[in-house]
Design an enzyme around this catalytic site. Structure first.
Site, mmCIF file in Angstrom:
data_model
loop_
_atom_site.group_PDB
_atom_site.id
_atom_site.type_symbol
_atom_site.label_atom_id
_atom_site.label_comp_id
_atom_site.label_asym_id
_atom_site.label_seq_id
_atom_site.Cartn_x
_atom_site.Cartn_y
_atom_site.Cartn_z
ATOM 1 N N ASN A 9 -98.875 115.457 -39.430
ATOM 2 C CA ASN A 9 -99.270 114.058 -39.243
ATOM 3 C C ASN A 9 -98.567 113.524 -37.994
ATOM 4 O O ASN A 9 -97.363 113.268 -38.021
ATOM 5 C CB ASN A 9 -98.863 113.251 -40.489
ATOM 6 C CG ASN A 9 -99.143 111.773 -40.318
ATOM 7 O OD1 ASN A 9 -99.886 111.357 -39.423
ATOM 8 N ND2 ASN A 9 -98.547 110.963 -41.183
ATOM 9 N N LYS A 11 -98.976 110.726 -36.559
ATOM 10 C CA LYS A 11 -98.830 109.252 -36.587
ATOM 11 C C LYS A 11 -99.300 108.648 -35.258
ATOM 12 O O LYS A 11 -100.174 109.215 -34.615
ATOM 13 C CB LYS A 11 -97.395 108.859 -36.932
ATOM 14 C CG LYS A 11 -96.859 109.623 -38.140
ATOM 15 C CD LYS A 11 -95.610 109.049 -38.693
ATOM 16 C CE LYS A 11 -95.057 110.005 -39.744
ATOM 17 N NZ LYS A 11 -94.070 109.398 -40.606
ATOM 18 N N HIS A 94 -101.260 107.040 -47.344
ATOM 19 C CA HIS A 94 -99.950 107.343 -46.766
ATOM 20 C C HIS A 94 -99.040 106.117 -46.962
ATOM 21 O O HIS A 94 -99.497 104.975 -46.859
ATOM 22 C CB HIS A 94 -100.085 107.681 -45.274
ATOM 23 C CG HIS A 94 -98.819 108.238 -44.702
ATOM 24 N ND1 HIS A 94 -97.764 107.430 -44.349
ATOM 25 C CD2 HIS A 94 -98.421 109.510 -44.462
ATOM 26 C CE1 HIS A 94 -96.771 108.191 -43.897
ATOM 27 N NE2 HIS A 94 -97.146 109.455 -43.959
ATOM 28 N N GLU A 96 -97.003 104.671 -45.164
ATOM 29 C CA GLU A 96 -96.969 103.699 -44.067
ATOM 30 C C GLU A 96 -98.190 102.772 -44.119
ATOM 31 O O GLU A 96 -98.118 101.608 -43.748
ATOM 32 C CB GLU A 96 -96.865 104.432 -42.718
ATOM 33 C CG GLU A 96 -95.463 105.007 -42.542
ATOM 34 C CD GLU A 96 -95.382 106.268 -41.714
ATOM 35 O OE1 GLU A 96 -96.327 106.588 -40.983
ATOM 36 O OE2 GLU A 96 -94.338 106.961 -41.812
ATOM 37 N N GLU A 166 -94.919 112.377 -51.445
ATOM 38 C CA GLU A 166 -94.065 111.990 -50.321
ATOM 39 C C GLU A 166 -93.150 110.845 -50.738
ATOM 40 O O GLU A 166 -93.555 109.671 -50.662
ATOM 41 C CB GLU A 166 -94.932 111.538 -49.145
ATOM 42 C CG GLU A 166 -95.816 112.618 -48.573
ATOM 43 C CD GLU A 166 -96.079 112.353 -47.089
ATOM 44 O OE1 GLU A 166 -95.697 113.198 -46.284
ATOM 45 O OE2 GLU A 166 -96.621 111.291 -46.756
ATOM 46 N N GLY A 172 -89.343 110.419 -42.583
ATOM 47 C CA GLY A 172 -88.767 110.039 -41.292
ATOM 48 C C GLY A 172 -87.285 109.736 -41.347
ATOM 49 O O GLY A 172 -86.728 109.182 -40.394
ATOM 50 N N SER A 207 -89.498 114.636 -44.330
ATOM 51 C CA SER A 207 -88.429 115.308 -43.575
ATOM 52 C C SER A 207 -88.457 116.831 -43.711
ATOM 53 O O SER A 207 -87.402 117.479 -43.670
ATOM 54 C CB SER A 207 -87.055 114.748 -43.958
ATOM 55 O OG SER A 207 -86.977 113.383 -43.590
ATOM 56 N N GLY A 228 -94.387 115.298 -40.747
ATOM 57 C CA GLY A 228 -94.484 114.260 -39.735
ATOM 58 C C GLY A 228 -93.779 114.675 -38.459
ATOM 59 O O GLY A 228 -94.315 115.417 -37.630
ATOM 60 N N GLY A 229 -92.526 114.242 -38.298
ATOM 61 C CA GLY A 229 -91.770 114.465 -37.065
ATOM 62 C C GLY A 229 -91.791 115.900 -36.562
ATOM 63 O O GLY A 229 -92.004 116.148 -35.366
HETATM 64 C C1 PEP Z 1 -95.223 111.905 -42.990
HETATM 65 O O1 PEP Z 1 -95.457 111.171 -42.048
HETATM 66 O O2 PEP Z 1 -96.091 112.075 -43.859
HETATM 67 C C2 PEP Z 1 -93.932 112.580 -43.057
HETATM 68 C C3 PEP Z 1 -93.677 113.323 -44.098
HETATM 69 O O3 PEP Z 1 -93.056 112.361 -42.034
HETATM 70 P P1 PEP Z 1 -91.668 113.154 -41.757
HETATM 71 O O4 PEP Z 1 -91.960 114.626 -41.907
HETATM 72 O O5 PEP Z 1 -91.286 112.791 -40.372
HETATM 73 O O6 PEP Z 1 -90.692 112.694 -42.790
#
Ligand code: PEP
Length: 246
Positions: A9, A11, A94, A96, A166, A172, A207, A228-229
């Site tokens: 993802n 973002k 999600h 966010e 999640e 994040g 994460s 994500g990251g």
């Molecule tokens: C996400 O955006 O769904 C996510 C899990 O981000 P991160 O891996 O950065 O925690």
């Protein structure tokens, strides 16, 4: 045997150029017969990245979808449009979207139904905040988020979808859930999915990186990751895909 799935993802990150470079670096180096891989770029880059991913085995996915089919809904992108750009998957719910855009479970459920109606595979995201966990409400929150979709779409619809657990406190933050914590919640989710539950792919997200993915993937009910990251670095994302093979 469930086929592992790793989803990146991105973002709201990147430029047109950096997105093509990242997609190409992933597409050129992704080699797996046994793992499915998808990336969710910002919607404006979908067309160009579709070309960059062509025949690579890496699927295109979207970060969000409109609950409406078409018409006067300024700013929205429809499920039909995403399907037209060869998206295979779309994230719904999600955290966010839930937190920053006020998306309640009923809206998430409507998006899930609309997406499936156009042949997209929804990746339903569920998870509790830190305060909810500390209050002992984790299972209640997950059940409410899941049941809203089951009520709207029917249990059968979940069998051709993906569910991602999640925890909001892990997204994040660098604070990954322990494999046991993730397993506990994913087992709870699977138990709610009825007679086809064993076929449904369940992901963990929050994460995930190249260092912690292997331990997570060892868990019985973790069939892959929503990343994500770490999905913004080709080498790290590809390593996570490779770790999912085992
Ligand atoms: C996400 O955006 O769904 C996510 C899990 O981000 P991160 O891996 O950065 O925690």
């Amino acid at each position: 045997m469930r086929r592992p799935l790793v989803v990146g993802n991105w973002k709201m990150n990147g430029t047109r150029r950096s997105s093509v470079e990242l997609a190409e670096a992933i597409a050129e180096n992704f080699v797996s017969e046994s793992v499915d891989c998808a990336i969710c770029p910002p919607a404006v880059f979908l067309a160009e990245l579709g070309a960059a991913l062509a025949e690579s085995g890496v699927c295109l996915a979207a970060q969000d979808v409109s609950r409406f089919e078409s018409g006067a809904y300024t700013g929205d992108v429809s499920a039909a449009m995403l399907a037209d750009f060869s998206c295979a998957y779309v994230l719904v719910g999600h955290s966010e979207r839930r937190a920053c855009f006020g998306e309640a479970s009923a809206l998430v459920a409507a998006k899930f139904v609309t997406a499936q109606g156009k042949g997209l595979i929804p990746i339903l995201c569920v998870g509790e905040t830190l305060a909810e966990r500390q209050d002992g409400k984790t299972l209640e929150v997950i059940a409410e988020q899941l049941d809203a979709v089951i009520d709207a779409a029917g249990l059968e619809a979940l069998s051709s979808a993906v569910v991602a657990y999640e925890p909001v406190w892990a997204i994040g933050t660098g604070e990954v859930a322990s494999p046991a914590q993730a397993q506990e919640i994913l087992a709870f989710i699977r138990a709610r999915l009825g007679e086809n539950a064993e076929a449904v792919r369940l992901l963990y997200g929050g994460s995930v990186n190249a260092k912690n993915a292997a331990q997570l993937f060892e868990q019985q009910d973790i069939d892959g990751a929503l990343v994500g990251g770490a999905s913004l670095q080709a080498e790290q994302f590809l390593t996570i895909c490779r770790l999912a093979e085992a």
